[in-house]
Design a protein around this motif. Structure first.
Motif, PDB file in Angstrom:
ATOM      1  N   LEU A 168       0.836  -1.204   0.000  1.00  0.00           N
ATOM      2  CA  LEU A 168       0.000   0.000   0.000  1.00  0.00           C
ATOM      3  C   LEU A 168       0.872   1.256   0.000  1.00  0.00           C
ATOM      4  O   LEU A 168       1.818   1.363   0.771  1.00  0.00           O
ATOM      5  CB  LEU A 168      -0.904   0.017   1.226  1.00  0.00           C
ATOM      6  CG  LEU A 168      -2.084  -0.960   1.258  1.00  0.00           C
ATOM      7  CD1 LEU A 168      -2.777  -0.912   2.607  1.00  0.00           C
ATOM      8  CD2 LEU A 168      -3.086  -0.643   0.150  1.00  0.00           C
ATOM      9  N   ALA A 169       0.555   2.193  -0.867  1.00  0.00           N
ATOM     10  CA  ALA A 169       1.312   3.443  -0.933  1.00  0.00           C
ATOM     11  C   ALA A 169       0.402   4.544  -1.470  1.00  0.00           C
ATOM     12  O   ALA A 169       0.357   4.800  -2.668  1.00  0.00           O
ATOM     13  CB  ALA A 169       2.546   3.284  -1.819  1.00  0.00           C
ATOM     14  N   VAL A 170      -0.331   5.185  -0.555  1.00  0.00           N
ATOM     15  CA  VAL A 170      -1.290   6.206  -0.989  1.00  0.00           C
ATOM     16  C   VAL A 170      -1.023   7.571  -0.352  1.00  0.00           C
ATOM     17  O   VAL A 170      -1.546   8.575  -0.829  1.00  0.00           O
ATOM     18  CB  VAL A 170      -2.747   5.773  -0.672  1.00  0.00           C
ATOM     19  CG1 VAL A 170      -3.121   4.548  -1.465  1.00  0.00           C
ATOM     20  CG2 VAL A 170      -2.932   5.510   0.818  1.00  0.00           C
ATOM     21  N   THR A 171      -0.200   7.617   0.699  1.00  0.00           N
ATOM     22  CA  THR A 171       0.009   8.872   1.436  1.00  0.00           C
ATOM     23  C   THR A 171       1.368   9.479   1.119  1.00  0.00           C
ATOM     24  O   THR A 171       2.399   8.823   1.284  1.00  0.00           O
ATOM     25  CB  THR A 171      -0.093   8.635   2.956  1.00  0.00           C
ATOM     26  OG1 THR A 171      -1.330   7.992   3.260  1.00  0.00           O
ATOM     27  CG2 THR A 171       0.006   9.947   3.708  1.00  0.00           C
ATOM     28  N   ASP A 172       1.356  10.717   0.662  1.00  0.00           N
ATOM     29  CA  ASP A 172       2.596  11.476   0.474  1.00  0.00           C
ATOM     30  C   ASP A 172       2.686  12.511   1.589  1.00  0.00           C
ATOM     31  O   ASP A 172       1.821  13.391   1.700  1.00  0.00           O
ATOM     32  CB  ASP A 172       2.604  12.181  -0.888  1.00  0.00           C
ATOM     33  CG  ASP A 172       2.743  11.207  -2.050  1.00  0.00           C
ATOM     34  OD1 ASP A 172       3.498  10.237  -1.902  1.00  0.00           O
ATOM     35  OD2 ASP A 172       2.084  11.427  -3.090  1.00  0.00           O
ATOM     36  N   LEU A 173       3.726  12.383   2.405  1.00  0.00           N
ATOM     37  CA  LEU A 173       3.887  13.323   3.513  1.00  0.00           C
ATOM     38  C   LEU A 173       4.316  14.705   3.006  1.00  0.00           C
ATOM     39  O   LEU A 173       4.980  14.823   1.976  1.00  0.00           O
ATOM     40  CB  LEU A 173       4.916  12.794   4.507  1.00  0.00           C
ATOM     41  CG  LEU A 173       4.578  11.478   5.209  1.00  0.00           C
ATOM     42  CD1 LEU A 173       5.645  11.148   6.247  1.00  0.00           C
ATOM     43  CD2 LEU A 173       3.200  11.520   5.859  1.00  0.00           C
ATOM     44  N   ASP A 248      -1.637   2.783   5.046  1.00  0.00           N
ATOM     45  CA  ASP A 248      -0.319   2.514   4.443  1.00  0.00           C
ATOM     46  C   ASP A 248       0.811   2.935   5.389  1.00  0.00           C
ATOM     47  O   ASP A 248       1.623   3.815   5.075  1.00  0.00           O
ATOM     48  CB  ASP A 248      -0.187   3.188   3.081  1.00  0.00           C
ATOM     49  CG  ASP A 248      -0.413   4.698   3.128  1.00  0.00           C
ATOM     50  OD1 ASP A 248      -1.134   5.169   4.034  1.00  0.00           O
ATOM     51  OD2 ASP A 248       0.141   5.403   2.272  1.00  0.00           O
ATOM     52  N   VAL A 249       0.852   2.279   6.546  1.00  0.00           N
ATOM     53  CA  VAL A 249       1.800   2.665   7.602  1.00  0.00           C
ATOM     54  C   VAL A 249       3.245   2.542   7.142  1.00  0.00           C
ATOM     55  O   VAL A 249       4.054   3.446   7.354  1.00  0.00           O
ATOM     56  CB  VAL A 249       1.557   1.813   8.874  1.00  0.00           C
ATOM     57  CG1 VAL A 249       2.654   2.061   9.906  1.00  0.00           C
ATOM     58  CG2 VAL A 249       0.196   2.127   9.468  1.00  0.00           C
ATOM     59  N   PHE A 250       3.604   1.434   6.502  1.00  0.00           N
ATOM     60  CA  PHE A 250       5.002   1.250   6.077  1.00  0.00           C
ATOM     61  C   PHE A 250       5.415   2.337   5.089  1.00  0.00           C
ATOM     62  O   PHE A 250       6.517   2.882   5.177  1.00  0.00           O
ATOM     63  CB  PHE A 250       5.202  -0.133   5.453  1.00  0.00           C
ATOM     64  CG  PHE A 250       6.618  -0.385   5.008  1.00  0.00           C
ATOM     65  CD1 PHE A 250       7.597  -0.722   5.927  1.00  0.00           C
ATOM     66  CD2 PHE A 250       6.982  -0.252   3.672  1.00  0.00           C
ATOM     67  CE1 PHE A 250       8.913  -0.932   5.528  1.00  0.00           C
ATOM     68  CE2 PHE A 250       8.289  -0.467   3.264  1.00  0.00           C
ATOM     69  CZ  PHE A 250       9.257  -0.800   4.199  1.00  0.00           C
ATOM     70  N   ASN A 251       4.531   2.664   4.175  1.00  0.00           N
ATOM     71  CA  ASN A 251       4.821   3.719   3.207  1.00  0.00           C
ATOM     72  C   ASN A 251       5.075   5.052   3.910  1.00  0.00           C
ATOM     73  O   ASN A 251       6.007   5.786   3.556  1.00  0.00           O
ATOM     74  CB  ASN A 251       3.642   3.855   2.232  1.00  0.00           C
ATOM     75  CG  ASN A 251       3.742   5.078   1.349  1.00  0.00           C
ATOM     76  OD1 ASN A 251       4.717   5.273   0.639  1.00  0.00           O
ATOM     77  ND2 ASN A 251       2.733   5.928   1.412  1.00  0.00           N
TER      78      ASN A 251
END
Length: 358
Positions: A168-173, A248-251
């Motif tokens: 999962l990779a949906v969040t861009d900080l 998506d915690v790891f991402n």
């Protein structure tokens, strides 16, 4: 062996993540793995493997006759042998025992305020505990408390373990890469975001490029409003972001350098395990089992709870000493992989399951 994980919700809290991790990990090791969310679904449903048999009860009150009947039917139809009940779901599990005498109940105690056990209300829990076959406690204090207070002697300490979904990779900080600090904690008083914000204010005055990213359930309650007001009061709106609950915690962690917890009380926080799996340098308060995870000045930094000056100094130390930060992160990653892996904990859990049904 046929085992049901029972949990109130699938919100992204520590107990919920443990229940989902267990259901997923067991699905290829036992005959059938099940998970039931009793009251509420949530983000963690996305993380549930398609090899896990899932039930949502939509329970609306403490004694919900319709929900009780649906769960009892599910247990009988699927020939479930063990209910592994997490946190407050023990009450429904005890009711199921009344209808299914041969079933074994294991209760998993994730109580986060283990530094304030004297305030814990447990009359209902004590009554229900006579129906338990075993209790897993996430730290030594809870283990000792259960043996002393509850009607069961089969109690053991079981450290949490983390499994990271790396797909999962949906969040861009926001803000500048390479200078991010993350706090993975729901917006609850126990997590003491005020100490963190007061500490970070001191940090950002010295290192204005560094930013703080708070990830966790926002309940939009008085505490949440107070935290946001504190950010305004300290003029940190350009340095601190609140993201709410994310799947998506790891991402998210892979975009950060330092993982931090400023809690007043903890059990064995899953966030610290996830920081380790993500190779972050870690800073934590000396509460719960945090001191068993972090060896100060070897694989991380420990500070006293509610001491913003100590916390700001620890953050500054990592910012100023890149080599130390990377060394601690590497040492901590190795420690977590060796001692808090899925494999080690599953062996203990499966052995307990077998003892309960035999």
């Amino acid at each position: 062996m046929r085992v049901l994980q029972l949990i109130d919700s699938l919100n992204a809290g520590g107990a919920e993540r443990v229940a989902v991790n267990l259901a997923n990990a067991l699905s290829n090791k036992i005959e059938a793995s099940f998970l039931c969310a009793t009251r509420k679904e949530g983000l963690l449903k996305e993380n549930l493997s398609n090899t896990v048999n899932y039930l949502f009860l939509n329970k609306t009150k403490t004694v919900d006759v319709g929900a009780i009947k649906r769960l009892n039917k599910f247990i009988k139809e699927n020939k479930i042998q063990i209910i592994h009940a997490h946190s407050t779901s023990f009450f429904l599990a005890a009711i199921m025992k009344l209808f299914n005498r041969d079933i074994s109940i294991i209760w998993h105690d994730h109580y986060g305020n283990s530094d304030f056990l004297q305030n814990r209300k447990f009359d209902t829990l004590k009554f229900c505990s006579k129906y338990f076959s075993h209790i897993f406690s996430v730290n030594r204090s809870l283990e000792a408390w259960a043996k002393q207070k509850l009607k069961i002697k089969a109690v053991s300490y079981l450290p949490n373990f983390a499994i990271m979904n790396k797909t999962l990779a949906v969040t861009d900080l926001k803000y500048l890469s390479g200078k991010r600090i993350v706090c993975l904690a729901n917006l609850r008083p126990q997590k003491d975001h005020f100490t963190l914000l007061n500490a970070f204010k001191k940090v950002v005055e010295l290192y204005p490029d560094w930013t703080l990213h708070c990830v966790g359930e926002d309940f939009n309650d008085d505490y949440s409003k107070s935290v946001k007001n504190k950010i305004d009061e300290l003029d940190l709106n350009d340095s601190v972001s609140i993201y709410g609950s994310k799947s998506d915690v790891f991402n998210i962690l892979s975009q950060c350098e330092i993982g931090i917890l400023s809690s007043k009380s903890e059990g064995l926080p899953l966030a610290l395990l996830e920081y380790g799996l993500s190779n972050l340098a870690v800073i934590s308060t000396k509460v719960g089992e945090c001191e068993t995870l972090i060896t100060n000045n070897d694989n991380g930094l420990l500070v006293e709870a509610t001491k913003p000056d100590e916390l700001s100094k620890a953050i500054s130390l990592y910012i100023e000493n890149v080599e130390l930060r990377h060394t601690h992160a590497s040492n901590y990653n190795k420690h977590i992989l060796k001692n808090y892996s899925e494999k080690v904990q599953l062996q203990t859990i499966l052995k307990t399951y077998i003892n309960c049904i035999s």
